[in-house]
Design a protein around this motif. Structure first.
Motif, short mmCIF file in Angstrom:
data_model
loop_
_atom_site.label_atom_id
_atom_site.label_comp_id
_atom_site.label_asym_id
_atom_site.label_seq_id
_atom_site.Cartn_x
_atom_site.Cartn_y
_atom_site.Cartn_z
N LEU A 16 61.06 47.16 117.54
CA LEU A 16 62.03 47.66 116.56
C LEU A 16 63.05 48.61 117.16
CD1 LEU A 16 59.70 48.32 113.49
CD2 LEU A 16 61.13 46.32 113.96
N SER A 17 62.76 49.15 118.35
CA SER A 17 63.72 50.06 118.98
C SER A 17 64.97 49.35 119.43
CB SER A 17 63.06 50.79 120.16
OG SER A 17 62.60 49.85 121.12
N SER A 18 64.87 48.04 119.65
CA SER A 18 66.05 47.25 120.00
C SER A 18 66.86 46.96 118.75
CB SER A 18 65.66 45.94 120.68
OG SER A 18 64.88 45.15 119.80
N GLU A 19 68.16 46.84 118.91
CA GLU A 19 69.00 46.54 117.75
C GLU A 19 68.74 45.12 117.26
OE1 GLU A 19 73.02 47.23 118.76
OE2 GLU A 19 72.77 49.38 119.11
N GLY A 20 68.95 44.92 115.98
CA GLY A 20 68.76 43.58 115.43
C GLY A 20 67.66 43.49 114.41
N TRP A 21 67.16 44.63 113.92
CA TRP A 21 66.12 44.63 112.90
C TRP A 21 66.58 45.44 111.69
CZ3 TRP A 21 61.83 41.61 113.17
CH2 TRP A 21 61.52 41.08 114.43
N THR A 22 66.30 44.94 110.51
CA THR A 22 66.71 45.60 109.28
C THR A 22 65.52 45.73 108.35
OG1 THR A 22 68.93 44.61 109.46
CG2 THR A 22 68.31 45.54 107.33
N GLN A 23 65.40 46.89 107.75
CA GLN A 23 64.34 47.09 106.76
C GLN A 23 64.71 46.34 105.48
OE1 GLN A 23 63.07 51.16 106.02
NE2 GLN A 23 62.70 50.66 103.86
N VAL A 24 63.84 45.43 105.06
CA VAL A 24 64.15 44.58 103.91
C VAL A 24 63.16 44.74 102.76
CG1 VAL A 24 65.36 42.85 105.29
CG2 VAL A 24 62.88 42.65 104.93
N GLY A 25 62.09 45.46 102.97
CA GLY A 25 61.11 45.62 101.90
C GLY A 25 60.09 46.68 102.22
N TRP A 26 59.28 47.00 101.24
CA TRP A 26 58.23 47.99 101.42
C TRP A 26 57.19 47.82 100.32
CZ3 TRP A 26 63.14 49.06 99.72
CH2 TRP A 26 63.27 49.56 98.43
N ALA A 27 56.03 48.38 100.56
CA ALA A 27 54.97 48.40 99.56
C ALA A 27 54.76 49.83 99.10
CB ALA A 27 53.68 47.82 100.13
N SER A 28 54.70 50.03 97.80
CA SER A 28 54.41 51.34 97.25
C SER A 28 53.04 51.30 96.59
CB SER A 28 55.48 51.76 96.24
OG SER A 28 55.56 50.82 95.19
#
Length: 285
Positions: free
Chosen positions: A84-96
């Protein structure tokens, strides 16, 4: 009433019986209400960002070719430092979720706060069919299977491959042979019956068992006939370090999609991980 000699008959007042029955019925209704409230509070909610939600709604399920689930500080640290430290990843969801040991919110629309343990889902920009779930929060036993079902319920099962990265204390590894410190950390694998890929490490030997979210995910995949493999890292350190995190590198060779690994992870990311470990290992804090 006729009876044989010596039999003891219990005689109750009809009024007392009716009162006791009414009290018992009220208690049962109250207990049921309390159980419903507890179940609602402990329910796991998986929420996607608006863009992904629209895609999932238009096609009913989100297409995913490779799903990587990292559970535990070392596995999540490896994903953070090397992927994930490399560019090209986006946060798209999560669990609460909420439980006795979590610090998150039980609200379904509550996004994870920075710096807190969380269950976050990332998507690769260049290949949107590759998803990563990074879990560093505590999930109670009664929440494990619903957490797995909620995540997989949004994904297409066709052509889906699942990889779970998890870490475990060396003390939990059962073997008749003596293990010295030079042999740790090491990987062991556990796979579903439908997984046919080559493994870069030996299978987990009996009588070792897998517990927690990795076990719930693998069980779900076995029942749904989804190819899945678990890589368990056994280590003698309590918190992430560079040696333990590098142990997971061979596991990514089993992915059908290629991931770009950072040869030299960001010093800032590594420093952040080790700084957390140092603070927790300090006797005077």
């Amino acid at each position: 009433m006729a009876t044989f000699f010596g039999e003891v008959l219990s005689v109750y007042s009809r009024a007392v019986e009716e009162d006791d029955y009414d009290d018992l019925e009220e208690e049962n209704e109250e207990d049921a209400q309390i159980r419903r409230e507890i179940e609602e509070k402990r329910e796991v909610h998986v929420r996607w960002c608006p863009e992904v939600s629209k895609t999932a709604e238009s096609s009913e399920h989100l297409h995913c070719s490779d799903l990587i689930i990292a559970v535990g500080p070392s596995a999540a640290g490896f994903i953070s430092a090397y992927v994930l430290s490399s560019e090209g990843w986006t946060q798209v969801g999560w669990a609460s979720l909420w439980n006795e040991r979590s610090r998150g919110s039980s609200r379904p629309d509550a996004a994870p706060q920075s710096g807190e343990p969380s269950f976050v889902i990332y998507q690769q920009n260049s290949c949107p069919s590759v998803l990563i779930c990074q879990c560093t929060c505590y999930i109670a036993e009664d929440q494990l299977f619903q957490c797995a079902e909620k995540v997989f319920g949004s994904l297409q099962r066709r052509s889906l491959n699942v990889m779970v990265l998890s870490d475990s204390p060396l003390a939990e590894y059962r073997t008749p042979d003596y293990l010295n410190g030079s042999g740790t950390p090491f990987l062991r694998a556990l796979k579903t019956s439908t997984y046919t890929g080559n493994l870069p490490c030996p299978l987990l030997e009996q009588p070792n068992i897998v517990t927690g979210l990795p076990a719930a995910v693998l069980s779900h995949c076995q029942v749904q006939r989804i190819p899945a493999v678990l890589f368990q890292c056994f280590t003698d350190v309590l918190h992430p370090d560079s040696v333990t995190m590098e142990t997971y590198k061979p596991a990514l060779s089993c992915l059908s999609a290629s991931l770009k690994l950072e040869a030299c992870p960001s010093v800032e990311v590594l420093h952040k991980l080790t700084r957390i470990s140092d603070a927790q290992n300090n006797l005077y804090t």
